[in-house]
Structure formats: structure tokens, C-alpha cells
Write an enzyme that holds these catalytic residues in place. Structure first.
Site, mmCIF file in Angstrom:
data_model
loop_
_atom_site.group_PDB
_atom_site.id
_atom_site.type_symbol
_atom_site.label_atom_id
_atom_site.label_comp_id
_atom_site.label_asym_id
_atom_site.label_seq_id
_atom_site.Cartn_x
_atom_site.Cartn_y
_atom_site.Cartn_z
ATOM 1 N N ASP A 16 0.719 -1.095 0.008
ATOM 2 C CA ASP A 16 -0.182 -0.046 -0.111
ATOM 3 C C ASP A 16 0.758 1.268 -0.068
ATOM 4 O OD1 ASP A 16 -2.081 -1.706 0.424
ATOM 5 O OD2 ASP A 16 -2.063 -1.734 2.544
ATOM 6 N N GLU A 223 -11.325 -0.097 -3.683
ATOM 7 C CA GLU A 223 -10.597 0.615 -2.532
ATOM 8 C C GLU A 223 -9.215 1.156 -3.067
ATOM 9 O OE1 GLU A 223 -9.307 -3.008 -0.293
ATOM 10 O OE2 GLU A 223 -8.051 -3.666 -1.696
HETATM 11 O O1 FUB Z 1 -3.294 -3.538 3.317
HETATM 12 C C1 FUB Z 1 -4.674 -3.812 3.651
HETATM 13 C C2 FUB Z 1 -5.648 -3.502 2.725
HETATM 14 O O2 FUB Z 1 -5.418 -4.241 1.543
HETATM 15 C C3 FUB Z 1 -5.354 -1.866 2.058
HETATM 16 O O3 FUB Z 1 -6.018 -1.382 3.006
HETATM 17 C C4 FUB Z 1 -6.141 -2.465 0.802
HETATM 18 O O4 FUB Z 1 -6.028 -1.201 -0.047
HETATM 19 C C5 FUB Z 1 -5.608 -3.482 0.400
HETATM 20 O O5 FUB Z 1 -4.145 -3.338 -0.244
#
Ligand code: FUB
Length: 326
Positions: A16, A223
Site C-alpha cells: 500500500d 478500494e
Molecule cells: O493492506 C490492507 C488492505 O489491502 C488495504 O487497506 C487495501 O487497499 C489492500 O491493499
């Protein structure tokens, strides 16, 4: 030294990446994956991160420094666990780290922590940002100095549970022929410690001006939002989750609406894909992660970067992560 499309660091698992160019150096704000042998599930229980390490490079391709623990969940009174994808912004010489984590009730919230240095250590606020929810804050400072936080993630990130404006533990995604769940945006207060407004929906439209549908999993938001500006346009990019693309949409204002334009990157090894876009001395770079370092274990990821190219019309050339020519 670091190389394009190779793990930025190998001594810890990172994911991330939110990359920024502060004071002539590249700073990367990643999640810090914790290796364990638990199973993956749709709730993201495998992502058991406990702290943040900030990475920096003097230049693209330079040696990478791990500045150690910049913030630990044990130092944040409101946090229970799962410190997921962070981001940072610099305002008036101070650095603000925005991060999501589960509160004591198990609901995701957003928090903020402050430092005098880009690499931390960061001092957290005692409470989470009032009115915050879900995950993946991206903090964007516009040319007028206003700071916006974009956020939201489906499934483990709980975004679909806020469709009515309130938390509904039974909340689900819309039907496939209904508009998709929207990511959120909030203008921040001057001290960057609270929302200056109730978060608003960010609309992502198709070429005919209609909202992308929930069943359009190759294009709809899942996301990992990111905002950057290029030639005066606002580029909102994100992960499609279930179809594993990084896509982008372009608009004229920080709140959008944004019109879908295409894919920035094809799927990587591993379920999640998450990115940032940063300009360094006239060139543009995509920071992203995959699971190559762990041989494909979803919660043991590694941050990488590669150059990103625009076409003359402002569209972005799609990156094929394992083809070094494009
Ligand atoms: O790293 C945990 C979660 O996985 C993140 O918040 C999302 O964007 C995905 O990468």
C-alpha cells in the site's frame, strides 16, 4: 540501490505505498505486513499490521532507508488492531500521517498523527477523526492549500455498511444493475485533525455520464484511492478489488465527478493491488505492491515502483507489471 519493478526492501514485507516528494527526497508511506500462517478471508483478517515504517530514497534508483517504527498501534489509544494503508501530507512544515485501523468495537476509523519530520516518529491524536469510517485514506493538497482526504474500501473495509449514511452491520453491496458504492471525500479542517464537512460521495461516471454500476467489476471502485493533478486535471485512481486492476477517472474539480478513462496497471501477483502516483523532477512514477517476494502469499507483500507515461491527450499508458517494455 533500488531497481524498477523489484522489491524496494526485502527485510520486511511492505504494501500500500503512498509516495511523496518532500524536500528533494522520495518518501514512501507503506503498510507493514506481518507474516503469520493464518488463512485469507474476504474480511481481510490476514492483514494484521501493527505499525508503520517510513522508507526514503534520495533519488529514484537510490539506496532505500528504512527509518524504523514511525507509529505503533500500541501508542494509539483508540486503536484495537489492523493498521492498514496510510498516507501523509506536509502543511506549514509539519507532516500529517493519516491511517485507518479498527477501533475498540472492531469498526474501521481514520486517525491522524503529526511529526516535524517526514519520516516521523509521529505523535497520534488520542481519538480517531470524528465521523470517519472505512479505510485507505489518501490525503491530497490542492494548489490553493486545501487538504482533502479520499477514503473507503469494500468488504473488510466496511464501506458498503455505510450506504445509508449510518453504520449497518448487515449492509451489503447494491444489486449488479444499481450504481456502485462510491468512495468518499472530506475537506479537512485547517489543523488537519478533523473533517470540515460530512464526507461526500465521489461519483465515477462512464463515457455516457452514467454512474458505474455495481456489476461492472472491471471498472467500479473497490478500494485504494489516490488523487493527483496533471495538466490542471484531477486524476482519481483506485483498485477494482475483485478484478485486480488499478484504474483511473478524470475530472475538473477535487470532488469530481470523474469520468472513467482506463487502466493504469494490469493485475499483479496476489489478490490486492494498491498504488500511488508521484512526480519526481519532471518524470512520473507509479508505486505499487505485489506478492513476488513471498512467492504469492497475499498478506506478505512488497512495494515496487515503475515509471508511468502519459499520452499527449492526457490518458495514461497501461502498465503490464511483468513485461519490462510497457
Ligand atoms: O493492506 C490492507 C488492505 O489491502 C488495504 O487497506 C487495501 O487497499 C489492500 O491493499
Amino acid at each position: 540501490m533500488s531497481k524498477e519493478r523489484e522489491p524496494l526492501v526485502t527485510h520486511i514485507f511492505t504494501a500500500d505505498p503512498s509516495a511523496h516528494y518532500f524536500n528533494g527526497k522520495i518518501y514512501v508511506y507503506p503498510s507493514h505486513d506481518v507474516p503469520h500462517n493464518g488463512e485469507d478471508n474476504d474480511n481481510g483478517d490476514e492483514y494484521q499490521m501493527e505499525d508503520y515504517h517510513i522508507l526514503s530514497m534520495d533519488e529514484i534508483g537510490g539506496e532505500v532507508t528504512d527509518h524504523g517504527v514511525a507509529l505503533s498501534m500500541h501508542d494509539v489509544p483508540w486503536v484495537r488492531d489492523q493498521m492498514w494503508a496510510p498516507d501523509a501530507v506536509c502543511k506549514d512544515g509539519k507532516y500529517y500521517l493519516f491511517f485507518p485501523a479498527r477501533d475498540k468495537e472492531g469498526n474501521f476509523r481514520l486517525g491522524v498523527a503529526v511529526s516535524d519530520k517526514p519520516e516521523g516518529p509521529f505523535t497520534p491524536e488520542e481519538n480517531c477523526i470524528e465521523g470517519s469510517f472505512s479505510i485507505d485514506p489518501c490525503s491530497f493538497m490542492d494548489d490553493d492549500g486545501k487538504v482533502y482526504v479520499y477514503f473507503g474500501g469494500l468488504w473488510g473495509g466496511q464501506l458498503e455498511k455505510y450506504r445509508t449514511g449510518k453504520f449497518n452491520p448487515e449492509g451489503t453491496e447494491p444489486e449488479k444493475n444499481e450504481p456502485a458504492v462510491c468512495p468518499k471525500c472530506a475537506l479537512m479542517s485547517d489543523d488537519l485533525k478533523s473533517f470540515a464537512e460530512t464526507p461526500v460521495d465521489i461519483q465515477i461516471l462512464d463515457e455516457d455520464g452514467n454512474p458505474l454500476l455495481a456489476g461492472d467489476e472491471g471498472r467500479r471502485y473497490f478500494e485504494g484511492p489516490w488523487m493527483h493533478k496533471y495538466n490542471g486535471k484531477y486524476y482519481f485512481s483506485y483498485s477494482t478489488g475483485t478484478t485486480h486492476y488499478i484504474c483511473y477517472a478524470v475530472g475538473d474539480k477535487p470532488y469530481g465527478p470523474f469520468t472513467y478513462k482506463g487502466r493504469i496497471m494490469e493485475p499483479v501477483i496476489g489478490w490486492t493491488t494498491h498504488h500511488s502516483v508521484v512526480e519526481v523532477e519532471g518524470k512520473w512514477y507509479l508505486f505499487y505492491h505485489d506478492c513476488e517476494l513471498s512467492g504469492g502469499i497475499n498478506h506478505r507483500r512488497c512495494v515496487k515502483y515503475t515509471e508511468l507515461h502519459y499520452n499527449e491527450d492526457g490518458t495514461i499508458q497501461t502498465i503490464h507489471p511483468y513485461d519490462h517494455k510497457n
